[in-house]
Enzyme design. Structure first.
Site, PDB file in Angstrom:
ATOM      1  N   SER A  89       0.810  -1.224   0.000  1.00  0.00           N
ATOM      2  CA  SER A  89       0.000   0.000   0.000  1.00  0.00           C
ATOM      3  C   SER A  89       0.833   1.258   0.000  1.00  0.00           C
ATOM      4  O   SER A  89       0.283   2.367   0.007  1.00  0.00           O
ATOM      5  CB  SER A  89      -0.891   0.031   1.241  1.00  0.00           C
ATOM      6  OG  SER A  89      -1.677  -1.108   1.293  1.00  0.00           O
ATOM      7  N   THR A 191      -1.385   1.813   4.535  1.00  0.00           N
ATOM      8  CA  THR A 191      -1.081   3.215   4.222  1.00  0.00           C
ATOM      9  C   THR A 191      -0.662   3.846   5.524  1.00  0.00           C
ATOM     10  O   THR A 191      -1.343   3.701   6.531  1.00  0.00           O
ATOM     11  CB  THR A 191      -2.344   3.931   3.706  1.00  0.00           C
ATOM     12  OG1 THR A 191      -2.580   3.493   2.382  1.00  0.00           O
ATOM     13  CG2 THR A 191      -2.186   5.444   3.731  1.00  0.00           C
ATOM     14  N   THR A 209       1.372   6.865   0.698  1.00  0.00           N
ATOM     15  CA  THR A 209       0.550   5.756   0.213  1.00  0.00           C
ATOM     16  C   THR A 209       0.710   5.551  -1.290  1.00  0.00           C
ATOM     17  O   THR A 209       1.111   6.477  -2.006  1.00  0.00           O
ATOM     18  CB  THR A 209      -0.942   6.056   0.503  1.00  0.00           C
ATOM     19  OG1 THR A 209      -1.720   4.908   0.187  1.00  0.00           O
ATOM     20  CG2 THR A 209      -1.452   7.231  -0.315  1.00  0.00           C
ATOM     21  N   ARG A 219      -5.941   9.271 -10.385  1.00  0.00           N
ATOM     22  CA  ARG A 219      -6.694   9.490  -9.131  1.00  0.00           C
ATOM     23  C   ARG A 219      -5.750   9.855  -7.977  1.00  0.00           C
ATOM     24  O   ARG A 219      -4.682   9.291  -7.814  1.00  0.00           O
ATOM     25  CB  ARG A 219      -7.469   8.221  -8.786  1.00  0.00           C
ATOM     26  CG  ARG A 219      -8.289   8.305  -7.493  1.00  0.00           C
ATOM     27  CD  ARG A 219      -7.573   7.698  -6.315  1.00  0.00           C
ATOM     28  NE  ARG A 219      -8.410   7.617  -5.118  1.00  0.00           N
ATOM     29  CZ  ARG A 219      -7.952   7.339  -3.915  1.00  0.00           C
ATOM     30  NH1 ARG A 219      -6.672   7.113  -3.723  1.00  0.00           N
ATOM     31  NH2 ARG A 219      -8.757   7.288  -2.879  1.00  0.00           N
ATOM     32  N   VAL A 220      -6.153  10.837  -7.198  1.00  0.00           N
ATOM     33  CA  VAL A 220      -5.406  11.234  -6.001  1.00  0.00           C
ATOM     34  C   VAL A 220      -6.344  11.085  -4.815  1.00  0.00           C
ATOM     35  O   VAL A 220      -7.513  11.481  -4.894  1.00  0.00           O
ATOM     36  CB  VAL A 220      -4.913  12.702  -6.134  1.00  0.00           C
ATOM     37  CG1 VAL A 220      -4.329  13.190  -4.824  1.00  0.00           C
ATOM     38  CG2 VAL A 220      -3.892  12.811  -7.262  1.00  0.00           C
ATOM     39  N   GLY A 221      -5.849  10.536  -3.722  1.00  0.00           N
ATOM     40  CA  GLY A 221      -6.697  10.347  -2.543  1.00  0.00           C
ATOM     41  C   GLY A 221      -6.517  11.437  -1.510  1.00  0.00           C
ATOM     42  O   GLY A 221      -6.076  12.549  -1.821  1.00  0.00           O
ATOM     43  N   ASP A 222      -6.833  11.108  -0.282  1.00  0.00           N
ATOM     44  CA  ASP A 222      -6.746  12.069   0.817  1.00  0.00           C
ATOM     45  C   ASP A 222      -5.325  12.217   1.361  1.00  0.00           C
ATOM     46  O   ASP A 222      -4.964  13.271   1.902  1.00  0.00           O
ATOM     47  CB  ASP A 222      -7.644  11.627   1.980  1.00  0.00           C
ATOM     48  CG  ASP A 222      -7.203  10.262   2.522  1.00  0.00           C
ATOM     49  OD1 ASP A 222      -6.892   9.365   1.714  1.00  0.00           O
ATOM     50  OD2 ASP A 222      -7.166  10.095   3.754  1.00  0.00           O
ATOM     51  N   THR A 242      -6.526   6.860   7.400  1.00  0.00           N
ATOM     52  CA  THR A 242      -6.331   5.771   6.456  1.00  0.00           C
ATOM     53  C   THR A 242      -7.712   5.295   6.020  1.00  0.00           C
ATOM     54  O   THR A 242      -8.695   5.523   6.719  1.00  0.00           O
ATOM     55  CB  THR A 242      -5.519   4.630   7.100  1.00  0.00           C
ATOM     56  OG1 THR A 242      -5.353   3.575   6.153  1.00  0.00           O
ATOM     57  CG2 THR A 242      -6.192   4.075   8.335  1.00  0.00           C
ATOM     58  N   GLY A 243      -7.767   4.660   4.864  1.00  0.00           N
ATOM     59  CA  GLY A 243      -9.055   4.171   4.375  1.00  0.00           C
ATOM     60  C   GLY A 243      -9.442   4.832   3.068  1.00  0.00           C
ATOM     61  O   GLY A 243      -8.581   5.366   2.360  1.00  0.00           O
ATOM     62  N   VAL A 244     -10.710   4.803   2.773  1.00  0.00           N
ATOM     63  CA  VAL A 244     -11.193   5.306   1.480  1.00  0.00           C
ATOM     64  C   VAL A 244     -11.102   6.838   1.460  1.00  0.00           C
ATOM     65  O   VAL A 244     -11.913   7.543   2.067  1.00  0.00           O
ATOM     66  CB  VAL A 244     -12.627   4.822   1.211  1.00  0.00           C
ATOM     67  CG1 VAL A 244     -13.168   5.420  -0.086  1.00  0.00           C
ATOM     68  CG2 VAL A 244     -12.650   3.302   1.130  1.00  0.00           C
ATOM     69  N   GLY A 245     -10.093   7.321   0.745  1.00  0.00           N
ATOM     70  CA  GLY A 245      -9.733   8.728   0.802  1.00  0.00           C
ATOM     71  C   GLY A 245     -10.822   9.690   0.376  1.00  0.00           C
ATOM     72  O   GLY A 245     -10.919  10.807   0.904  1.00  0.00           O
TER      73      GLY A 245
HETATM   74  C1  SD4 Z   1      -6.274   6.674  -0.334  1.00  0.00           C
HETATM   75  N1  SD4 Z   1      -6.356   6.847   2.053  1.00  0.00           N
HETATM   76  O1  SD4 Z   1      -5.559   6.778  -1.310  1.00  0.00           O
HETATM   77  C2  SD4 Z   1      -5.664   6.195   0.983  1.00  0.00           C
HETATM   78  C3  SD4 Z   1      -5.719   4.711   1.034  1.00  0.00           C
HETATM   79  C4  SD4 Z   1      -5.538   4.152   2.403  1.00  0.00           C
HETATM   80  O2  SD4 Z   1      -5.497   2.380   3.833  1.00  0.00           O
HETATM   81  O3  SD4 Z   1      -5.319   4.820   3.361  1.00  0.00           O
HETATM   82  N2  SD4 Z   1      -5.675   2.890   2.602  1.00  0.00           N
HETATM   83  O4  SD4 Z   1      -7.476   6.882  -0.376  1.00  0.00           O
END
Ligand code: SD4
Length: 331
Positions: A89, A191, A209, A219-222, A242-245
């Site tokens: 990750s 992450t 991450t 795509r760019v996350g949080d 962490t998780g779905v950004g």
């Molecule tokens: C994202 N937050 O790119 C990150 C992914 C992540 O554990 O944290 N996964 O959305």
């Protein structure tokens, strides 16, 4: 009037307006307050990181213990995960986007609110160090894609193929169905978001991450977005996610948590409120994972997530621990 007395008098006189929790937080955040309890809360140096990343927190602790600063601690700490090809990750070995490209997002923030970030960075393992260079060597906060990569080469970073055989094999398997469906706690775990308080009581944070596996190219996350995946304020504390950004961005999650701590919540209460804010916007589909961790200026910490399975590492003089985070949905 002495500060502590003022706090007491105001809470008595304006009960309801100046709640006990705000009073206690004001004391908690002011180590110089004339309150023995707050003076006794000084739980630093300390480092906390998302997920069970003992090598990363041990590296950060090595720096903090010697009196090093929190910025070096978080950078060197998260680099351990970036270099670990078994962490799929982060950094080298990260899972690719749907086209097979490993693209990295990272940011870093220091005690003076300086910050740097890189997004959609390819071919460079240590995205966090490129982010630090952006912070320290440019008038900008964020560099993206080719520009970030070029900047990295100009600053001595070497080109590397980040796609490992293991990640390539999984991606080729995924391509058979090509279904974008992040799996709670499995896909993308690790992450790393890290917060450190050094011996001076100064806070810094970093987050790095490879983002959501099999995302759309670009795509760019949080994680690299200051305020979303990471935020620190040296008057208050810090938070990281962490998780779905996409969900963290929608609520500017880490900034929200730091502001909640400023208003009087403990790190634990603030993380819980942050998760609840996200859930309030997703009552119909809480089938994704978010985990927050936070630390205030006294070194108090907390963590909270939606689904069971998230944990966080801490290293301080009290020891090296992995804590299973409390979750909104029980196991
Ligand atoms: C994202 N937050 O790119 C990150 C992914 C992540 O554990 O944290 N996964 O959305």
């Amino acid at each position: 009037m002495k500060r502590r007395k003022f706090l007491k008098n105001s809470s008595a006189a304006t009960a309801g307006l100046f709640s006990a929790s705000i009073a206690s937080a004001a004391e908690r955040l002011n180590p110089d307050a004339e309150d023995q309890r707050s003076l006794s809360i000084k739980k630093y140096p300390r480092v906390i990181a998302t997920w069970d990343v003992p090598n990363a927190t041990a590296k950060a602790w090595e720096i903090l213990e010697k009196g090093g600063n929190s910025l070096d601690a978080v950078e060197q700490g998260v680099r351990m995960e970036e270099a670990d090809v078994n962490n799929q990750s982060v950094g080298k070995g990260g899972r690719p986007d749907r086209d097979g490209n490993v693209t990295l997002d990272a940011c870093i923030m220091d005690k003076d609110s300086n910050c740097g970030a890189v997004v959609y960075l390819q071919n460079i393992t240590h995205a966090v160090s490129v982010a630090r260079k952006v912070m320290e060597e440019t008038p900008h906060v964020m560099l993206a894609g080719k520009g970030a990569e070029q900047f990295a080469y100009e600053n001595g970073f070497k080109k590397e193929d980040l796609l490992t055989e293991a990640s390539k094999k999984e991606w080729l398997e995924w391509k058979k169905t090509s279904k974008y469906q992040p799996i709670i706690n499995i896909e993308n775990h690790d992450t790393i978001g890290m917060l450190a308080l050094d011996k001076n009581g100064d806070i810094a944070g970093a987050c790095t991450t490879s983002g959501m596996a099999y995302k759309i190219g670009g795509r760019v996350g949080d994680s690299p977005i200051i305020g979303a995946g990471l935020f620190v304020d040296n008057e208050v504390g810090g938070a990281t996610a962490t998780g779905v950004g996409e969900e963290v961005v929608r609520t500017v999650g880490s900034f929200l948590i730091v502001e909640l701590m400023r208003q009087g919540k403990s790190p634990q209460e603030a993380c819980e409120e942050g998760v609840k804010r996200i859930l309030a916007r997703n009552s119909d589909r809480p089938d994704f994972q978010i985990g927050f961790i936070a630390m205030n200026k006294a070194g108090e910490t907390g963590g909270y997530c939606i689904h069971p399975g998230f944990s966080y590492r801490e290293f301080s003089e009290e020891g090296h621990t992995n804590t299973a985070s409390e979750s909104h949905i029980k196991g």
